[in-house]
Design an enzyme around this catalytic site. Structure first.
Site, PDB file in Angstrom:
ATOM      1  N   LYS A  88      26.725  37.212  39.558  1.00  9.16           N
ATOM      2  CA  LYS A  88      25.566  37.767  40.281  1.00  9.16           C
ATOM      3  C   LYS A  88      25.661  39.287  40.405  1.00  9.16           C
ATOM      4  O   LYS A  88      24.794  39.924  40.973  1.00  9.16           O
ATOM      5  CB  LYS A  88      25.486  37.169  41.679  1.00  9.16           C
ATOM      6  CG  LYS A  88      25.413  35.653  41.720  1.00  9.16           C
ATOM      7  CD  LYS A  88      25.378  35.170  43.174  1.00  9.16           C
ATOM      8  CE  LYS A  88      25.584  33.676  43.262  1.00  9.16           C
ATOM      9  NZ  LYS A  88      25.850  33.243  44.643  1.00  9.16           N
ATOM     10  N   ARG A  94      48.724  30.430  28.105  1.00 16.21           N
ATOM     11  CA  ARG A  94      50.055  30.544  28.686  1.00 16.21           C
ATOM     12  C   ARG A  94      50.108  31.270  30.025  1.00 16.21           C
ATOM     13  O   ARG A  94      50.712  30.785  30.984  1.00 16.21           O
ATOM     14  CB  ARG A  94      51.003  31.274  27.731  1.00 16.21           C
ATOM     15  CG  ARG A  94      51.587  30.408  26.645  1.00 16.21           C
ATOM     16  CD  ARG A  94      51.839  31.239  25.417  1.00 16.21           C
ATOM     17  NE  ARG A  94      50.551  31.689  24.892  1.00 16.21           N
ATOM     18  CZ  ARG A  94      49.780  30.952  24.093  1.00 16.21           C
ATOM     19  NH1 ARG A  94      50.205  29.791  23.679  1.00 16.21           N
ATOM     20  NH2 ARG A  94      48.601  31.383  23.683  1.00 16.21           N
ATOM     21  N   THR A  95      49.500  32.441  30.077  1.00 10.87           N
ATOM     22  CA  THR A  95      49.638  33.247  31.295  1.00 10.87           C
ATOM     23  C   THR A  95      49.014  32.513  32.480  1.00 10.87           C
ATOM     24  O   THR A  95      49.594  32.450  33.569  1.00 10.87           O
ATOM     25  CB  THR A  95      49.007  34.641  31.095  1.00 10.87           C
ATOM     26  OG1 THR A  95      49.520  35.195  29.887  1.00 10.87           O
ATOM     27  CG2 THR A  95      49.351  35.563  32.246  1.00 10.87           C
ATOM     28  N   HIS A 136      50.481  44.329  30.022  1.00 11.51           N
ATOM     29  CA  HIS A 136      50.656  42.906  30.357  1.00 11.51           C
ATOM     30  C   HIS A 136      52.102  42.781  30.850  1.00 11.51           C
ATOM     31  O   HIS A 136      52.962  42.252  30.155  1.00 11.51           O
ATOM     32  CB  HIS A 136      50.396  42.056  29.120  1.00 11.51           C
ATOM     33  CG  HIS A 136      50.271  40.587  29.377  1.00 11.51           C
ATOM     34  ND1 HIS A 136      50.689  39.988  30.552  1.00 11.51           N
ATOM     35  CD2 HIS A 136      49.759  39.592  28.598  1.00 11.51           C
ATOM     36  CE1 HIS A 136      50.446  38.690  30.469  1.00 11.51           C
ATOM     37  NE2 HIS A 136      49.882  38.423  29.302  1.00 11.51           N
TER      38      HIS A 136
END
Ligand code: NCD
Length: 316
Positions: free
Chosen positions: A92, A62-63, A141
């Site tokens: 890397k 969703r995000t 969030h």
């Protein structure tokens, strides 16, 4: 240092709900509501020629998709790394700071999800372009909390005097942490927190939030759910945060949202939310209940709230 929004989003980062006040929430929701009503063709004129960089160091449905769709629906384009540990030079050994410095040569705004709490604050510190936290480990969030608050606001036309229930993983759930911070901006809110003892909020967080005036009531059984909540916010036990998977297995389905529970404990107007993904903690039979918003309105609102954020941050 994170800049407070204070009603003006232009050029700002969004890393924590702590940057918000009532005015900022109102400005954002007004814009999201306007966008929700607007014609798709008109919205395309909002950010033509702009580019957003999306880097998700953790999985997302969703995000990621709603941010990507949101920016494109405003007429902008995106550069996307949905698995940077395979596709970017992070593999890397490039530091997140260096990666962000590079992405800002190409993009106007960055949306980043990262497994380590606090990473987005560090990135925001080095980057000269706005940075949005799409989830930092067990930290926060913020955009999920904003879309959840928008969904509550749309239904009840207020964010004060709200009685809510949050169930599941209070300790590791970053959406829970941001949503409590968000609801503590407004007076008179009470949240019941239903979880096994091992998954309660950390005591530091519990005290931090309580000091702000929000009433938090920790409960450990379905029987203790109070009547007539405005919302129920179910969450997944965050498997990836457990060092001992046996503990996870024991706790994962401590509390299940069932049709029976709805019949016994939900109010006529109680809305059912979940940031998703769900992994067994909501019975499928609950989906058909008109009060269930997790698969529909709540998720879709995520796109509108993110469109509003992009528009206010990049255009003002
Ligand atoms: C949540 C997340 O990633 O924190 N999902 C989301 O963004 N909607 C919730 C979760 O993963 O349990």
């Amino acid at each position: 240092m994170l800049k407070p929004i204070k009603g003006s989003f232009k050029g700002k980062d969004v890393v924590s709900l702590d940057q918000f006040d009532q005015k900022s929430i109102k400005v954002l929701f007004k814009e999201a509501a306007r966008i929700k009503k607007s014609k798709a063709k008109e919205l395309l004129r909002t950010l033509p020629g702009r580019v957003a960089g999306l880097m998700f160091f953790e999985p997302s449905t969703r995000t990621f998709s709603s941010n990507s769709a949101a920016f494109k629906r405003l007429g902008g384009a995106t550069v996307e790394h949905q698995n940077p540990l395979v596709t970017s030079s992070a593999v890397k050994g490039e530091t997140i700071e260096d990666t962000a410095m590079m992405m800002q040569q190409y993009c106007d705004i960055l949306v980043i999800r990262h497994p380590v709490k606090g990473t987005l604050a560090r990135v925001a510190d080095v980057a000269d372009i706005p940075v949005i936290n799409a989830g930092d480990g067990i930290g926060e969030h913020p955009t999920q909390a904003l879309l959840d608050m928008f969904t509550i606001w749309e239904k009840f036309a207020k964010l004060t005097g709200i009685k809510g229930l949050m169930a599941g993983d209070m300790l590791n759930g970053r959406t829970v942490h941001s949503l409590i911070r968000g609801l503590s901006i407004f007076p008179g809110n009470t949240i019941y927190l239903l979880s096994p003892k091992q998954l309660r909020l950390s005591r530091e967080e519990f005290q931090l939030y309580t000091k702000r005036g929000i009433k938090l009531v920790e409960i450990e059984s379905l029987k203790q759910i109070p009547p007539d909540c405005h919302f129920w916010y179910w969450t997944r036990v965050q498997k990836e945060r457990f060092a001992d998977k046996k503990v996870y297995e024991k706790l994962k389905l401590s509390f299940i949202l069932t049709k029976k529970l709805v019949t016994e404990k939900a109010g006529k107007k109680t809305i059912f939310m979940h940031p998703l993904p769900r992994v067994g903690e909501i019975e499928l039979a609950v989906d058909k209940d008109p009060r269930s918003l997790y698969l529909t309105t709540e998720a879709r609102n995520g796109m509108f709230v993110r469109m509003a954020l992009f528009s206010l941050i990049l255009k003002g």
